[in-house]
Design a protein around this motif. Structure first.
Motif, PDB file in Angstrom:
ATOM      1  N   TYR A 111      -0.233  -6.037   6.299  1.00 21.09           N
ATOM      2  CA  TYR A 111      -1.226  -6.794   7.066  1.00 21.09           C
ATOM      3  C   TYR A 111      -2.214  -7.518   6.149  1.00 21.09           C
ATOM      4  O   TYR A 111      -2.617  -8.643   6.419  1.00 21.09           O
ATOM      5  CB  TYR A 111      -1.996  -5.883   8.034  1.00 21.09           C
ATOM      6  CG  TYR A 111      -3.043  -6.644   8.811  1.00 21.09           C
ATOM      7  CD1 TYR A 111      -2.665  -7.550   9.800  1.00 21.09           C
ATOM      8  CD2 TYR A 111      -4.406  -6.507   8.536  1.00 21.09           C
ATOM      9  CE1 TYR A 111      -3.626  -8.292  10.492  1.00 21.09           C
ATOM     10  CE2 TYR A 111      -5.360  -7.237   9.222  1.00 21.09           C
ATOM     11  CZ  TYR A 111      -4.974  -8.122  10.206  1.00 21.09           C
ATOM     12  OH  TYR A 111      -5.907  -8.859  10.893  1.00 21.09           O
ATOM     13  N   SER A 112      -2.575  -6.878   5.042  1.00 23.93           N
ATOM     14  CA  SER A 112      -3.538  -7.509   4.125  1.00 23.93           C
ATOM     15  C   SER A 112      -2.986  -8.834   3.612  1.00 23.93           C
ATOM     16  O   SER A 112      -3.737  -9.780   3.380  1.00 23.93           O
ATOM     17  CB  SER A 112      -3.846  -6.563   2.960  1.00 23.93           C
ATOM     18  OG  SER A 112      -2.642  -6.228   2.287  1.00 23.93           O
ATOM     19  N   GLN A 113      -1.670  -8.883   3.459  1.00 26.62           N
ATOM     20  CA  GLN A 113      -1.049 -10.116   2.962  1.00 26.62           C
ATOM     21  C   GLN A 113      -1.059 -11.207   4.040  1.00 26.62           C
ATOM     22  O   GLN A 113      -1.307 -12.373   3.749  1.00 26.62           O
ATOM     23  CB  GLN A 113       0.375  -9.816   2.478  1.00 26.62           C
ATOM     24  CG  GLN A 113       0.383  -8.873   1.261  1.00 26.62           C
ATOM     25  CD  GLN A 113       1.776  -8.414   0.882  1.00 26.62           C
ATOM     26  OE1 GLN A 113       2.524  -7.941   1.729  1.00 26.62           O
ATOM     27  NE2 GLN A 113       2.106  -8.538  -0.404  1.00 26.62           N
ATOM     28  N   LEU A 114      -0.801 -10.810   5.275  1.00 22.50           N
ATOM     29  CA  LEU A 114      -0.875 -11.781   6.370  1.00 22.50           C
ATOM     30  C   LEU A 114      -2.296 -12.319   6.482  1.00 22.50           C
ATOM     31  O   LEU A 114      -2.516 -13.526   6.624  1.00 22.50           O
ATOM     32  CB  LEU A 114      -0.456 -11.114   7.692  1.00 22.50           C
ATOM     33  CG  LEU A 114      -0.643 -11.969   8.953  1.00 22.50           C
ATOM     34  CD1 LEU A 114       0.363 -13.109   8.986  1.00 22.50           C
ATOM     35  CD2 LEU A 114      -0.532 -11.121  10.217  1.00 22.50           C
ATOM     36  N   ASN A 138       1.869 -16.792  -3.623  1.00 25.02           N
ATOM     37  CA  ASN A 138       2.066 -16.136  -4.920  1.00 25.02           C
ATOM     38  C   ASN A 138       0.875 -15.285  -5.335  1.00 25.02           C
ATOM     39  O   ASN A 138       1.016 -14.309  -6.036  1.00 25.02           O
ATOM     40  CB  ASN A 138       2.434 -17.160  -6.001  1.00 25.02           C
ATOM     41  CG  ASN A 138       1.388 -18.254  -6.117  1.00 25.02           C
ATOM     42  OD1 ASN A 138       0.408 -18.261  -5.359  1.00 25.02           O
ATOM     43  ND2 ASN A 138       1.583 -19.174  -7.042  1.00 25.02           N
ATOM     44  N   GLU A 139      -0.326 -15.625  -4.866  1.00 23.43           N
ATOM     45  CA  GLU A 139      -1.491 -14.787  -5.201  1.00 23.43           C
ATOM     46  C   GLU A 139      -1.444 -13.461  -4.458  1.00 23.43           C
ATOM     47  O   GLU A 139      -2.115 -12.508  -4.814  1.00 23.43           O
ATOM     48  CB  GLU A 139      -2.797 -15.496  -4.808  1.00 23.43           C
ATOM     49  CG  GLU A 139      -3.421 -16.268  -5.940  1.00 23.43           C
ATOM     50  CD  GLU A 139      -4.780 -16.812  -5.565  1.00 23.43           C
ATOM     51  OE1 GLU A 139      -5.598 -16.057  -4.999  1.00 23.43           O
ATOM     52  OE2 GLU A 139      -4.994 -18.018  -5.813  1.00 23.43           O
ATOM     53  N   LEU A 140      -0.663 -13.453  -3.386  1.00 25.59           N
ATOM     54  CA  LEU A 140      -0.600 -12.258  -2.549  1.00 25.59           C
ATOM     55  C   LEU A 140       0.629 -11.411  -2.853  1.00 25.59           C
ATOM     56  O   LEU A 140       0.851 -10.373  -2.250  1.00 25.59           O
ATOM     57  CB  LEU A 140      -0.592 -12.665  -1.062  1.00 25.59           C
ATOM     58  CG  LEU A 140      -1.843 -13.432  -0.609  1.00 25.59           C
ATOM     59  CD1 LEU A 140      -1.605 -14.114   0.717  1.00 25.59           C
ATOM     60  CD2 LEU A 140      -3.035 -12.482  -0.530  1.00 25.59           C
ATOM     61  N   TYR A 164       4.262  -2.619  -5.217  1.00 27.61           N
ATOM     62  CA  TYR A 164       3.853  -3.822  -4.483  1.00 27.61           C
ATOM     63  C   TYR A 164       2.378  -4.127  -4.755  1.00 27.61           C
ATOM     64  O   TYR A 164       1.538  -4.033  -3.870  1.00 27.61           O
ATOM     65  CB  TYR A 164       4.091  -3.637  -2.977  1.00 27.61           C
ATOM     66  CG  TYR A 164       5.554  -3.539  -2.615  1.00 27.61           C
ATOM     67  CD1 TYR A 164       6.324  -4.710  -2.512  1.00 27.61           C
ATOM     68  CD2 TYR A 164       6.159  -2.310  -2.383  1.00 27.61           C
ATOM     69  CE1 TYR A 164       7.667  -4.638  -2.193  1.00 27.61           C
ATOM     70  CE2 TYR A 164       7.503  -2.238  -2.068  1.00 27.61           C
ATOM     71  CZ  TYR A 164       8.262  -3.396  -1.973  1.00 27.61           C
ATOM     72  OH  TYR A 164       9.575  -3.327  -1.662  1.00 27.61           O
ATOM     73  N   PRO A 165       2.048  -4.458  -6.001  1.00 27.52           N
ATOM     74  CA  PRO A 165       0.636  -4.683  -6.338  1.00 27.52           C
ATOM     75  C   PRO A 165       0.018  -5.824  -5.522  1.00 27.52           C
ATOM     76  O   PRO A 165      -1.210  -5.915  -5.432  1.00 27.52           O
ATOM     77  CB  PRO A 165       0.669  -5.022  -7.833  1.00 27.52           C
ATOM     78  CG  PRO A 165       2.076  -5.411  -8.125  1.00 27.52           C
ATOM     79  CD  PRO A 165       2.941  -4.665  -7.170  1.00 27.52           C
ATOM     80  N   GLY A 166       0.859  -6.659  -4.934  1.00 32.07           N
ATOM     81  CA  GLY A 166       0.329  -7.732  -4.072  1.00 32.07           C
ATOM     82  C   GLY A 166      -0.507  -7.166  -2.939  1.00 32.07           C
ATOM     83  O   GLY A 166      -1.498  -7.762  -2.515  1.00 32.07           O
ATOM     84  N   ILE A 167      -0.128  -6.007  -2.452  1.00 33.32           N
ATOM     85  CA  ILE A 167      -0.882  -5.376  -1.356  1.00 33.32           C
ATOM     86  C   ILE A 167      -2.278  -4.995  -1.853  1.00 33.32           C
ATOM     87  O   ILE A 167      -3.282  -5.228  -1.188  1.00 33.32           O
ATOM     88  CB  ILE A 167      -0.122  -4.140  -0.819  1.00 33.32           C
ATOM     89  CG1 ILE A 167       1.221  -4.567  -0.198  1.00 33.32           C
ATOM     90  CG2 ILE A 167      -0.976  -3.384   0.197  1.00 33.32           C
ATOM     91  CD1 ILE A 167       2.122  -3.410   0.226  1.00 33.32           C
ATOM     92  N   GLU A 168      -2.309  -4.448  -3.077  1.00 29.31           N
ATOM     93  CA  GLU A 168      -3.597  -4.069  -3.676  1.00 29.31           C
ATOM     94  C   GLU A 168      -4.482  -5.305  -3.833  1.00 29.31           C
ATOM     95  O   GLU A 168      -5.653  -5.310  -3.423  1.00 29.31           O
ATOM     96  CB  GLU A 168      -3.338  -3.400  -5.044  1.00 29.31           C
ATOM     97  CG  GLU A 168      -4.584  -2.931  -5.746  1.00 29.31           C
ATOM     98  CD  GLU A 168      -4.284  -2.364  -7.154  1.00 29.31           C
ATOM     99  OE1 GLU A 168      -3.146  -1.897  -7.393  1.00 29.31           O
ATOM    100  OE2 GLU A 168      -5.194  -2.395  -8.004  1.00 29.31           O
ATOM    101  N   ALA A 169      -3.891  -6.365  -4.382  1.00 29.44           N
ATOM    102  CA  ALA A 169      -4.655  -7.587  -4.624  1.00 29.44           C
ATOM    103  C   ALA A 169      -5.133  -8.196  -3.310  1.00 29.44           C
ATOM    104  O   ALA A 169      -6.303  -8.571  -3.170  1.00 29.44           O
ATOM    105  CB  ALA A 169      -3.792  -8.591  -5.395  1.00 29.44           C
ATOM    106  N   THR A 211      -9.164  -9.929   0.608  1.00 30.35           N
ATOM    107  CA  THR A 211      -9.456 -10.201   2.025  1.00 30.35           C
ATOM    108  C   THR A 211     -10.673  -9.407   2.494  1.00 30.35           C
ATOM    109  O   THR A 211     -11.506  -9.926   3.229  1.00 30.35           O
ATOM    110  CB  THR A 211      -8.251  -9.870   2.914  1.00 30.35           C
ATOM    111  OG1 THR A 211      -7.833  -8.532   2.650  1.00 30.35           O
ATOM    112  CG2 THR A 211      -7.104 -10.828   2.664  1.00 30.35           C
ATOM    113  N   LEU A 212     -10.761  -8.166   2.045  1.00 30.31           N
ATOM    114  CA  LEU A 212     -11.902  -7.370   2.503  1.00 30.31           C
ATOM    115  C   LEU A 212     -13.211  -7.924   1.940  1.00 30.31           C
ATOM    116  O   LEU A 212     -14.249  -7.861   2.595  1.00 30.31           O
ATOM    117  CB  LEU A 212     -11.725  -5.897   2.135  1.00 30.31           C
ATOM    118  CG  LEU A 212     -10.735  -5.118   3.002  1.00 30.31           C
ATOM    119  CD1 LEU A 212     -10.937  -3.619   2.827  1.00 30.31           C
ATOM    120  CD2 LEU A 212     -10.849  -5.470   4.479  1.00 30.31           C
ATOM    121  N   GLU A 213     -13.143  -8.444   0.745  1.00 37.23           N
ATOM    122  CA  GLU A 213     -14.346  -9.042   0.176  1.00 37.23           C
ATOM    123  C   GLU A 213     -14.836 -10.184   1.058  1.00 37.23           C
ATOM    124  O   GLU A 213     -16.018 -10.310   1.358  1.00 37.23           O
ATOM    125  CB  GLU A 213     -14.074  -9.532  -1.244  1.00 37.23           C
ATOM    126  CG  GLU A 213     -15.370  -9.844  -1.972  1.00 37.23           C
ATOM    127  CD  GLU A 213     -15.150 -10.470  -3.338  1.00 37.23           C
ATOM    128  OE1 GLU A 213     -13.984 -10.541  -3.778  1.00 37.23           O
ATOM    129  OE2 GLU A 213     -16.149 -10.886  -3.938  1.00 37.23           O
TER     130      GLU A 213
END
Lengths: 780, 301, 165
Positions: free
Chosen positions: B261-264, B274-276, B16-21, B26-28
């Motif tokens: 949560y990072s995706q939300l 799609n970016e997420l 699930y690389p979307g989580i990494e991305a 988001t943290l940035e």
């Protein structure tokens, strides 16, 4: 100085195992000894008469009796001295039976030598004995009872009936406590108020009882015999002398409604209210937190009893003794979130159930589901909520919850035999008179007992669902019920913390008030003149609480009956000119009986227990235990090491209560051990000043044994722990000096552990033999 | 700008690389820079490897910690399992000198040494404590008007004696973060129950593992939620892949989208689906996607 | 030779002797509802030194820690189960699927390594096909392999022991 020494044969008990004649002869050679005799039975009338005659005819001023343990006959010989006109504290006993002849049966020669040494030590101490007189001070004969629950009421009534004036102080606006909130009580199913109310009324009407309700203790000073009490009467905004308790007139006009806490908010009360229908005193009270001050009640009250301007009032009085009956509080069920209290609507506490089952309660005795007010037919009791649970810091059993749940389960079955009632338990504890039989009767009614602690309660479609493992079958069960009753445990009453502080009481690890001895002194505290009864010292049923209230009243009565309090002659005394106010003693006195005031230590001699832990701590020798002075102990040490005839030689310091008793028991049981030890009796291991140990080693003793009660079981709370600390430090010092620290040993022995004591001595001797003579390590 | 090393673990980067991305982006935006933790391995998974050999587990986890120690940075994880392994290992190594010595002997052979200089953080715990819901709310550009079933997962809060994150029966800190994005965290039965994947159960005993997931999904569905929000790629996988397996094995369909949560948070910060990587899931719910587009569209009007 | 369960747990400092068999653990267990796992019985069996190592139920635990959280005697049940599992593995008892995962760890440094699908997803998101883990850093993978050899893990996984699972 004219000392008389008497060596007892005790038939063949002593004479059979050592050479009495040789000991007698040796005693006679000691300086200041003017007469040395052997007596067949010193404790017998004939023996006592002989000594008495000598005291008078030979003008003796010190007596040394070498016989059995002083724990057995010290009192006998003190009485004998008194009868002969000699101060009883000028008698010294030397233990040559339990701690010599009985434990060294196969060592005639060594036993004889040991007896001689012990006699020399006794004579050395006797030379330094001081005449002591028991002083007494006048005592106030009134008693304060703190807490107006059933325990306090009972204690107050017993005292009052025997003519003692009692002040009964209660924080609430009515007396009665938790018991007044209960419905029926086990194991007889009496209606709680029916048996309690007469006692409440009697307490209020008794000419010897002054009732202080709605009152807080503000301060307690002084000590046994003369406590000074400050009590604040909180304003109830109602004149007690005028209010008739009708509540109709004032209550009906009050616009404020407040949920009643004790029944879980099932019913409402006004801001002016009667705390309960049979309140004592039977007067209304205004709840200042919710009252808006509209004044409607003031106008409505015909007797004009309501006084909005009432102020709190400080009352002060003196008493001679105090009974603490401050009770408990209930475990807050919301601290177990998995049981859903406050979240799942049909979850209530056991105390809320008591209200619900009560015919005069919020539901008139109907068992309902709080969610919709409909009848509850399926009821589950969850036991051990907040008890036996380390996750909430309460590892103890609350003792009453099993029987309370069994009782209420039975009452619910009485209402309707078709009801389905389950009690979910870990262990059923029905250990009281008639309790098991009571349990059986409720089982016969169909109450189902399911073994397994409930894991969780959740709400599904508005209904409570409990999840548990039936541990008898191993099934995991989800069960939908109408009502879940959480049997909440009993916790120490934190609102009594100030009382604990004022009186310098201690709390057990479970946070309840500690009694002086868990078995033998169940209502005494560590503070003289202060007694504790009921749930203040741990969860108890009503029956036991009442018994304790009675016991505490009897103890207080006995204490004050003579109108005076005797000081303990064994207590500590301050040598004023030596004290520089360093405060070390203050720190070590677990009882807080020493305070440094204006740069000098002040000992509360009335309440000092005489352990001597402070004396051992004082760097200037300013504190001296009257009958166990530094000089007396050092004289014994020096006498034991003056002419060493047996090696390795051990000097033992044994506490009176456990280790000395264990050594005596070794004698009684004939457990033999090495002859190499010479014991010195002290009240507590905490009395042993490291300088005593150094003196022994300096004198040539090869080892020193400091023995006390098992750690955690000290008769003076923590004297033994203090001794352990001191000896640990001393060992470091010895090591630095090049002396083997193994020469100092501590042993914590219960009075019953004769074998352990004997083993400790024999092992120590073996180890010292390997170590070699004292000082030999310095040559290496 | 705060700086942390980013410990990826296995499932996030590899499935699930979307989580990494989403996490990096988001943290940035919240002022935390994530630095690659080059050469990190599997944490290793606590349920399996800790069950096999304690020293292996401890040594591998410690190696990962030392990589970050060498950079002088605290570690951020986005996975409850990685969090559990790394925190526990870090604590054991700090507190048990004997084990530390034993493990350091091994680490020395591969050029590392555990020193005990850093902390291990979990994205949810980090956001809750260091950033806070208020700051997140301020960074939200498109409030996500969604009803969500929040799944804390187990190792984020338990064992509580190691985690110190408060109540394990009714925790609130994650709900607060979810609600900061504009979503509503809907209460549902057995909310704190396990997804069923951990402890090697999903690997070795798939069927009962899925039954536990069924229990969760049933209750989530009954609560009428739009999607699941989790804090752990393994729970994520259990719910996402699990739904397809459950369909096959038990013939039950839930069609619940699963978001980390990072995706939300990414959605709420205006990033597109799609970016997420949200549509890289196996469960793609068109209705949900439309709802997201509606929310985004509404915000752009 | 395996250590007796009671002794093993004692050595690891688990206070299982004070278990009162109340069943809070079992009632709290999400797995026990679907499997034969009964945590209470595992603690009891270990206490009585029964052979829990061959008990497959050991592997049904998801390590959710709910039992441990709620245990009124504060027994570290899950940690104890992990310890029992490890002993079981050292006896050569490892479930086949777990052995596969362990093999992946040895080969790739990841229990769940990258696959074609994963690469494609990364590419689609504009990321490197390989993450910055051991996947991209072969020397780091060598370190992991060496570590696994040093701890005896490779041996543990390849050697099926005296008893086959």
């Amino acid at each position: 100085m004219r000392i008389g020494v008497y060596i007892c044969h005790c038939g063949s008990n002593i004479a059979g195992n050592l050479d009495v004649e040789s000991v007698r002869e040796f005693a006679g050679s000691l300086s200041d000894v003017v007469v040395s005799k052997d007596i067949n039975y010193a404790c017998g009338d004939q023996g006592q008469d002989e000594i008495k005659k000598d005291i008078q005819e030979l003008d003796l001023d010190r007596i040394v009796v070498a016989a059995c343990s002083p724990r057995l006959h010290e009192v006998t010989f003190r009485r004998m001295a008194q009868a002969a006109g000699l101060n009883p504290y000028l008698v010294e006993m030397v233990n040559i039976r339990e701690q010599c002849s009985w434990v060294h049966r196969d060592a005639y020669h060594y036993a004889t030598q040991k007896a001689k040494d012990l006699v020399a030590m006794g004579v050395a101490r006797a030379r330094l004995l001081n005449p002591l007189t028991v002083e007494s001070v006048p005592a106030n004969r009134d008693v304060l009872v703190i807490g107006g629950g059933v325990t306090g009421i009972q204690a107050a009534l017993n005292l009052a009936d025997s003519g003692i004036k009692v002040h009964l102080v209660e924080r609430d606006s009515t007396i009665g406590g938790w018991m007044a909130r209960l419905n029926d009580v086990f194991p007889t199913n009496d209606c709680s108020m029916c048996v309690l109310a007469p006692k409440m009324t009697e307490a209020a009407d008794h000419p010897n009882i002054t009732l202080h309700t709605y009152s807080e203790i503000q301060d307690i000073t002084g000590h046994i015999g003369n406590f000074h009490i400050s009590v604040v009467h909180k304003p109830r905004y109602v004149d007690v002398s005028k209010c008739k308790g009708c509540i109709e007139l004032c209550g009906s006009v009050c616009p404020i409604e407040v949920p009643v806490e004790v029944d879980g908010g099932l019913s409402l009360r006004k801001a002016i209210y009667l705390p309960m229908s049979q309140a004592v005193p039977f007067v209304a009270v205004v709840d200042p937190e919710h009252c808006v001050g509209c004044g409607l009640c003031v106008k409505a009250c015909e007797p004009e009893a309501i006084d909005i301007n009432q102020k709190e009032e400080l009352v002060e009085f003196d008493v001679g003794a105090i009974i603490v009956a401050t009770g408990y509080h209930l475990f807050d069920a919301s601290r177990k979130p998995e049981y859903g209290y406050g979240i799942v609507k049909n979850v209530i506490t056991s105390m809320e159930l008591e209200q619900m089952l009560n015919a005069s309660g919020p539901t008139q005795g109907r068992l309902v589901r709080p969610s919709n007010g409909r009848e509850a037919k399926r009821v589950a009791f969850i036991q051990c909520v907040g008890s036996r649970d380390e996750t909430v810091g309460n590892p103890y059993c609350s003792r009453v919850c099993c029987m309370a749940a069994i009782k209420n389960a039975g009452l619910i079955m009485n209402k309707n035999p078709e009801n389905h009632v389950t009690v979910h338990y870990i262990d059923i504890r029905a250990g009281g008179e008639n309790y098991e039989e009571y349990y059986i009767r409720q089982q016969e009614k169909g109450v189902e007992f399911i073994r397994g602690r409930v894991a969780s309660v959740k709400e599904v479609d508005g209904e409570a669902v409990i999840t548990y493992e039936d541990t008898m079958t191993g099934e995991i069960v989800d069960s939908t019920v109408d009502l879940v009753v959480l049997s909440v445990g009993l916790e120490p009453n934190t609102k009594a913390d100030n009382i604990v502080d004022y009186l310098n009481l201690s709390r057990r690890p479970d946070r309840f008030i500690q009694v002086a001895h868990p078995k033998m002194r169940p209502v005494d505290t560590h503070t003289r003149g202060v007694f504790v009864a009921g749930c203040a010292s741990g969860p108890k049923e009503i029956q036991v609480s009442i018994a304790q209230g009675m016991a505490a009243s009897a103890r207080a009565q006995g204490l004050l009956s003579s109108g005076s309090i005797q000081k303990d002659v064994m207590g500590v005394r301050l040598v004023d000119e030596l004290c520089n106010g360093c405060r070390l003693c203050e720190e070590v006195c677990t009882y807080g009986r020493i305070k440094v005031i204006d740069g000098k230590a002040v000992v509360d001699e009335l309440t000092c227990g005489g352990c001597g832990t402070c004396a051992a701590a004082c760097p200037r020798g300013a504190l001296q235990v009257r009958h166990s002075t530094d000089e007396q102990i050092l004289a014994q040490v020096r006498a034991a090491t003056e002419d060493i005839r047996e090696t390795p030689l051990i000097i033992g310091f044994l506490c009176n209560w456990c280790s000395y008793a264990a050594a005596d028991l070794a004698g009684t049981q004939g457990v033999s051990y090495s002859t190499n030890i010479r014991n010195i009796r002290v009240m507590c291991a905490g009395r042993v000043n490291p300088s005593f140990v150094l003196e022994a080693l300096k004198g040539g003793a090869d080892g020193v044994l400091v023995a006390g009660c098992r750690l955690g079981e000290c008769h003076y709370i923590s004297g033994n722990a203090r001794a352990q600390q001191r000896m640990d430090v001393l060992k470091d010092v010895l090591a630095e000096l090049g002396i083997d620290p193994g020469r100092v040993r501590t042993a914590w022995v219960a009075a019953s552990e004769a074998g352990k004591f004997a083993g400790e001595v024999s092992r120590f001797v073996e180890d010292l033999e390997i170590m070699g003579a004292i000082g030999s390590e310095l040559d290496k | 700008m705060s700086k942390l090393s980013f410990f990826l673990g296995c499932i996030a980067p590899n499935r699930y690389p979307g989580i990494e991305a989403a996490t990096i982006k988001t943290l940035e935006k919240l002022g935390t820079e994530l630095v690659d933790l080059e050469g990190a391995s599997c944490c290793p998974a606590p349920g399996v490897f800790r069950s096999f050999d304690k020293i292996t587990w401890l040594a591998l986890a410690s190696r990962n910690v030392t990589l970050s120690e060498e950079m002088g940075l605290d570690i951020l994880t986005v996975c409850n399992g990685c969090f559990g392994s790394l925190v526990d290992a870090n604590n054991i190594m700090k507190e048990d000198p004997e084990l530390k010595e034993e493990v350091n002997k091994i680490l020395k052979e591969i050029g590392h040494e555990f020193k005990g200089t850093i902390e291990v953080r979990h994205i949810i715990e980090y956001l809750s404590r260091e950033v806070g819901p208020e700051k997140i709310k301020a960074a939200v550009t498109i409030p996500m008007d969604l009803n969500v079933a929040l799944h804390y997962g187990c190792h984020l809060v338990k064992p509580s004696k190691e985690r110190h994150l408060g109540s394990v029966e009714n925790p609130r800190f994650f709900d607060e973060l979810v609600e900061a994005t504009g979503a509503t965290s809907v209460d549902y039965e057995d909310k704190m129950a396990c997804c069923g994947a951990g402890g090697g159960a999903r690997t070795a005993v798939l069927e009962p593992s899925l039954q536990m997931a069924v229990n969760k999904l049933e209750h989530m569905k009954a609560a009428g939620v739009d999607c699941i929000i989790d804090a752990c790629p393994f729970c994520h996988l259990q719910f996402d892949v699990g739904q397809t397996e459950i369909k096959k094995k038990f013939d039950k369909v839930y069609d619940l989208p699963v978001l980390h949560y990072s995706q939300l948070l990414g959605l709420a910060m205006g990033l597109p689906l799609n970016e997420l990587g949200i549509n890289q899931n196996l469960i793609i719910n068109e209705e949900f996607n439309k709802k997201i587009e509606r929310i985004r569209g509404g915000a752009n009007e | 030779m395996s250590t007796e369960p009671a002794k093993l747990l004692e050595e690891e400092g688990f206070s299982y002797l004070t278990c009162i068999q109340c069943g809070t653990c079992t009632g709290s267990c999400p797995s026990g509802r679907h499997t034969s796992l009964n945590t209470r019985r595992i603690v009891l069996s270990a206490r009585r030194n029964r052979d829990v190592y061959h008990d497959k139920d050991l592997w049904m635990c998801t390590t959710c820690y709910q039992c441990q959280e709620r245990c009124p005697r504060g027994i570290r049940i899950v940690d104890g189960i992990l310890t029992l599992r490890a002993e079981s593995v050292h006896m050569g008892l490892m479930l086949p699927d777990h052995r596969k995962v362990a093999g992946l760890m040895i080969d790739k440094g990841h229990a769940v390594p990258i696959n074609d699908d994963g690469r494609a997803k990364r590419k689609e998101l504009g990321m490197d096909e390989l993450p910055e883990t051991v996947h991209k850093h072969p020397q780091a993978l060598d370190q992991v392999k060496k570590l696994l050899e040093l701890t005896g893990f490779m041996q543990l996984v390849t050697d099926e022991g005296t008893e086959n699972s």
